[in-house]
Write a protein that holds these residues in place. Structure first.
Motif, short mmCIF file in Angstrom:
data_model
loop_
_atom_site.label_atom_id
_atom_site.label_comp_id
_atom_site.label_asym_id
_atom_site.label_seq_id
_atom_site.Cartn_x
_atom_site.Cartn_y
_atom_site.Cartn_z
N LEU A 11 4.17 20.99 61.31
CA LEU A 11 4.24 21.89 59.99
C LEU A 11 5.00 23.01 60.11
O LEU A 11 5.99 23.43 59.36
N ILE A 12 5.07 23.89 61.32
CA ILE A 12 5.90 25.08 61.44
C ILE A 12 7.28 24.62 61.36
O ILE A 12 8.18 25.56 60.78
N GLY A 13 7.62 23.55 62.09
CA GLY A 13 9.15 23.12 62.06
C GLY A 13 9.50 22.78 60.58
O GLY A 13 10.71 23.30 60.12
N LEU A 14 8.69 21.92 59.92
CA LEU A 14 8.67 21.84 58.48
C LEU A 14 8.99 22.94 57.48
O LEU A 14 9.88 23.00 56.67
N VAL A 15 8.18 23.88 57.63
CA VAL A 15 8.31 24.97 57.01
C VAL A 15 9.75 25.96 57.29
O VAL A 15 10.34 26.36 56.39
N LEU A 16 9.98 26.04 58.48
CA LEU A 16 11.18 26.73 58.92
C LEU A 16 12.48 26.02 58.41
O LEU A 16 13.54 26.71 57.91
N MET A 17 12.46 24.79 58.32
CA MET A 17 13.72 23.96 57.88
C MET A 17 13.77 24.19 56.22
O MET A 17 14.83 24.27 55.65
N LEU A 18 12.64 24.09 55.74
CA LEU A 18 12.66 24.27 54.20
C LEU A 18 13.10 25.83 53.75
O LEU A 18 13.57 26.13 52.80
N VAL A 19 12.52 26.76 54.61
CA VAL A 19 13.03 28.14 54.35
C VAL A 19 14.56 28.09 54.56
O VAL A 19 15.22 29.12 53.79
N GLU A 20 15.25 27.62 55.54
CA GLU A 20 16.67 27.64 55.76
C GLU A 20 17.08 27.00 54.55
O GLU A 20 18.25 27.56 53.86
N VAL A 21 16.86 25.79 54.14
CA VAL A 21 17.50 25.18 53.03
C VAL A 21 17.34 25.84 51.62
O VAL A 21 18.26 26.03 50.90
N LEU A 22 16.15 26.38 51.39
CA LEU A 22 15.87 27.13 50.12
C LEU A 22 16.21 28.63 50.02
O LEU A 22 16.59 29.09 48.91
N PHE A 23 16.05 29.29 50.80
CA PHE A 23 15.84 30.85 50.93
C PHE A 23 17.14 31.62 51.57
O PHE A 23 17.66 32.47 51.32
N VAL A 24 17.30 30.86 52.82
CA VAL A 24 18.40 31.54 53.59
C VAL A 24 19.56 30.66 54.05
O VAL A 24 19.77 30.52 55.19
N PRO A 25 19.98 29.85 52.86
CA PRO A 25 20.98 29.01 53.61
C PRO A 25 22.27 29.74 54.04
O PRO A 25 22.91 30.69 53.76
N GLY A 26 23.00 29.03 55.02
CA GLY A 26 24.04 29.48 55.83
C GLY A 26 23.92 30.08 56.85
O GLY A 26 24.93 30.45 57.67
#
Length: 152
Positions: A11-26
């Motif tokens: 779950l933590i891995g999933l949340v961090l990947m979503l944060v990367e894609v949606l909020f801090v891309p790049g």
């Protein structure tokens, strides 16, 4: 307890990947960290469960990650964080319309060599041809270039 640790890691891995894609891309750091935590969860699954169960957990984790990312893009969550307007102005936005070469005006501040002058009813920032012009002097436009009014 093992199931709790496994689900927490995934779950933590999933949340961090979503944060990367949606909020801090790049930035990639958050996404890589999320991927590492997810992989750690899968390694934990292979270490503590039978192989067939671990592969099932892996399949479920991959499907959940892909579904969450697709849902994140399709739901429009990221639209709230995107810029919707743009600047319309530019270097030549019509501020000097109505001015022409030879147009007379009056200096309303000292031109040393830059100051303010009035042409018609409007006040403009002008530049003298290199000499000092005192306030109240009659001036004339000799050149208009790149939003700069050159007077003498």
């Amino acid at each position: 307890m093992t199931l709790l640790i496994l689900s927490t890691l995934l779950l933590i891995g999933l949340v961090l990947m979503l944060v990367e894609v949606l909020f801090v891309p790049g930035t990639t750091f958050v996404g890589i960290f999320g991927l590492v935590i997810s992989i750690a969860g899968l390694v934990f699954a292979f270490a503590n469960f039978e192989t067939s169960t671990a592969w099932t957990i892996t399949a479920i984790a991959v499907i959940a990650n892909l579904a969450a990312i697709v849902y994140g893009f399709r739901s429009g969550v990221w639209n709230r964080f995107s810029l919707k307007t743009s600047l319309k102005g530019g270097a030549f936005d019509g501020r000097l319309e109505g001015l022409y070469l030879g147009m007379p005006g009056k200096a309303i501040s000292d031109l040393k060599p830059i100051g303010k002058a009035m042409f018609g009813e409007n006040i403009y920032e002008v530049k003298s041809k290199g000499s000092f012009i005192s306030v109240g002097s009659e001036i004339e436009i000799i050149k208009i270039e790149n939003n700069t009014i050159l007077v003498k």
